[in-house]
Design an enzyme around this catalytic site. Structure first.
Site, mmCIF file in Angstrom:
data_model
loop_
_atom_site.group_PDB
_atom_site.id
_atom_site.type_symbol
_atom_site.label_atom_id
_atom_site.label_comp_id
_atom_site.label_asym_id
_atom_site.label_seq_id
_atom_site.Cartn_x
_atom_site.Cartn_y
_atom_site.Cartn_z
ATOM 1 N N ILE A 187 0.785 -1.005 0.124
ATOM 2 C CA ILE A 187 0.105 -0.051 0.010
ATOM 3 C C ILE A 187 0.808 1.202 0.161
ATOM 4 O O ILE A 187 0.497 2.323 0.306
ATOM 5 C CB ILE A 187 -1.164 0.049 1.296
ATOM 6 C CG1 ILE A 187 -0.165 -0.121 2.628
ATOM 7 C CG2 ILE A 187 -2.053 -1.150 1.013
ATOM 8 C CD1 ILE A 187 -1.058 0.261 3.782
ATOM 9 N N ARG A 189 4.180 2.193 -2.282
ATOM 10 C CA ARG A 189 4.521 2.778 -3.857
ATOM 11 C C ARG A 189 4.818 1.588 -4.774
ATOM 12 O O ARG A 189 5.814 0.634 -4.236
ATOM 13 C CB ARG A 189 5.526 3.788 -3.984
ATOM 14 C CG ARG A 189 5.205 5.278 -3.601
ATOM 15 C CD ARG A 189 4.240 5.903 -4.680
ATOM 16 N NE ARG A 189 3.694 7.046 -4.444
ATOM 17 C CZ ARG A 189 3.101 7.626 -3.609
ATOM 18 N NH1 ARG A 189 2.289 6.681 -2.760
ATOM 19 N NH2 ARG A 189 2.847 8.853 -3.421
ATOM 20 N N ASP A 213 -2.075 -2.382 -4.111
ATOM 21 C CA ASP A 213 -2.970 -1.098 -4.468
ATOM 22 C C ASP A 213 -1.915 -0.319 -5.194
ATOM 23 O O ASP A 213 -2.333 0.683 -5.879
ATOM 24 C CB ASP A 213 -3.382 -0.464 -3.179
ATOM 25 C CG ASP A 213 -4.158 0.883 -3.274
ATOM 26 O OD1 ASP A 213 -5.093 0.561 -4.276
ATOM 27 O OD2 ASP A 213 -3.949 1.752 -2.988
ATOM 28 N N GLU A 218 1.402 2.785 -13.326
ATOM 29 C CA GLU A 218 -0.203 2.841 -13.373
ATOM 30 C C GLU A 218 -0.908 3.331 -14.273
ATOM 31 O O GLU A 218 -0.811 4.733 -14.447
ATOM 32 C CB GLU A 218 -0.414 3.346 -11.627
ATOM 33 C CG GLU A 218 0.204 2.593 -10.634
ATOM 34 C CD GLU A 218 0.039 3.296 -9.236
ATOM 35 O OE1 GLU A 218 0.398 2.879 -8.227
ATOM 36 O OE2 GLU A 218 -0.479 4.533 -9.069
ATOM 37 N N HIS A 237 -4.937 2.162 -7.102
ATOM 38 C CA HIS A 237 -4.328 3.025 -6.217
ATOM 39 C C HIS A 237 -5.393 4.043 -5.364
ATOM 40 O O HIS A 237 -5.237 5.102 -5.382
ATOM 41 C CB HIS A 237 -3.256 3.981 -6.661
ATOM 42 C CG HIS A 237 -2.429 4.552 -6.165
ATOM 43 N ND1 HIS A 237 -1.113 5.012 -6.543
ATOM 44 C CD2 HIS A 237 -2.271 5.233 -4.827
ATOM 45 C CE1 HIS A 237 -0.438 5.758 -5.493
ATOM 46 N NE2 HIS A 237 -1.095 5.617 -4.653
ATOM 47 N N ILE A 238 -6.057 3.128 -4.654
ATOM 48 C CA ILE A 238 -7.287 3.769 -4.005
ATOM 49 C C ILE A 238 -7.355 4.036 -2.429
ATOM 50 O O ILE A 238 -8.300 4.210 -1.798
ATOM 51 C CB ILE A 238 -8.780 3.006 -4.238
ATOM 52 C CG1 ILE A 238 -8.420 1.527 -3.995
ATOM 53 C CG2 ILE A 238 -8.936 3.165 -5.667
ATOM 54 C CD1 ILE A 238 -9.579 0.722 -3.955
ATOM 55 N N GLY A 239 -6.187 4.070 -1.644
ATOM 56 C CA GLY A 239 -5.757 4.036 -0.338
ATOM 57 C C GLY A 239 -6.652 5.083 0.183
ATOM 58 O O GLY A 239 -7.086 4.857 1.197
#
Length: 271
Positions: A187, A189, A213, A218, A237-239
């Site tokens: 979570i 990079r 994530d 991306e 990438h929705i942290g």
């Protein structure tokens, strides 16, 4: 800046002689050349704290989804070809398992707080050891060497900033130290992990699974092997991607911009 756009390079800075501040969403600043910005007299801010809770929640969600094979289970449940549910279709237990957290900053610590509720054994590796009372509050044990954490953990969760020191921190050697039953959760990079080494480890069952994530790039190219593996879950990438958090992030960026233009102290300035 959202999603690292626009790219702030020398050409952009030269074209914007009145630029005073760059307000970047999220906590990571690996996409910014701070020395270059400083040389142009441009200040930088981010939104480091508001994202921690949501990102920790997502880390736990990825752990649970991967261990209990939720994506595969959903596909089986809705498939027109499914006639029965096999009795030997099994996942892995999270409660009581060992979680190794690499990077025990604000996000990593919040993950530990959540993992404690699952009665997990918590190990962590960090640049510096947390205070004893902080360790005791979540039952975390410090591993000075990352190798010790990797060898013992059922789940390895990455919550570090991307720096030259953490670039491809998890590579072939580190993956081979992990248990063959272990899951890697990222979570932080994408570049914290050597992606080619990860693909090889997953294909050859060096580790059991991965839940990501973040990747690089991306999104991944549509023919990337990670997208074809059943033992991988990838989210976009929705942290920090909840309505409340994204709104507060924008408010904090606006406050920093207004302060920077007024010559006032900048909230969350990156020094």
């Amino acid at each position: 800046m959202w999603y690292h756009k626009p790219v702030v390079n020398k050409e952009l800075l030269q074209s914007l002689p009145n630029l005073r501040i760059v307000a970047s969403s999220g906590v990571g600043i690996d996409h910014l050349d701070l020395n270059l910005l400083s040389s142009f007299g441009v200040k930088v801010s981010n939104t480091p704290f508001i994202i921690s809770t949501d990102t920790a929640d997502l880390g736990m969600a990825l752990m649970l989804a991967s261990s209990r094979r939720l994506v595969e289970g959903y596909e089986m449940a809705v498939s027109p070809d499914t006639e029965y549910f096999p009795a030997d279709w099994l996942g892995t237990e999270v409660s009581g398992a060992t979680l190794g957290i690499v990077g025990m900053g604000t996000i990593g610590y919040k993950v530990a707080e959540r993992a404690k509720a699952f009665e997990m054994k918590i190990l962590y590796h960090n640049r510096s050891q947390r205070k004893k009372e902080e360790e005791s509050a979540v039952g975390a044990v410090y591993c000075k060497k990352i190798d010790d954490l990797l060898q013992q953990s059922d789940f390895v969760l990455l919550a570090v900033n991307l720096t030259p020191q953490t670039h491809k921190l998890i590579g072939k050697r580190e993956l081979e130290l992990m248990k063959p039953t272990a899951t890697l959760i990222n979570i932080s990079r994408g570049l914290v992990v050597d992606q080619d080494a990860l693909v090889e480890a997953l294909q050859n069952k060096v580790i059991k699974a991965a839940a990501l994530d973040v990747t690089y790039p991306e999104p991944l190219p549509r023919d990337h092997p990670l997208l074809k593996l059943k033992n991988v879950i990838i989210t976009p990438h929705i942290g920090s991607a909840t309505k409340k958090t994204r709104r507060i992030m924008m408010e904090e960026m606006t406050e920093s911009i207004e302060a920077g233009l007024a010559g006032l102290p900048i909230p969350h300035e990156v020094l």
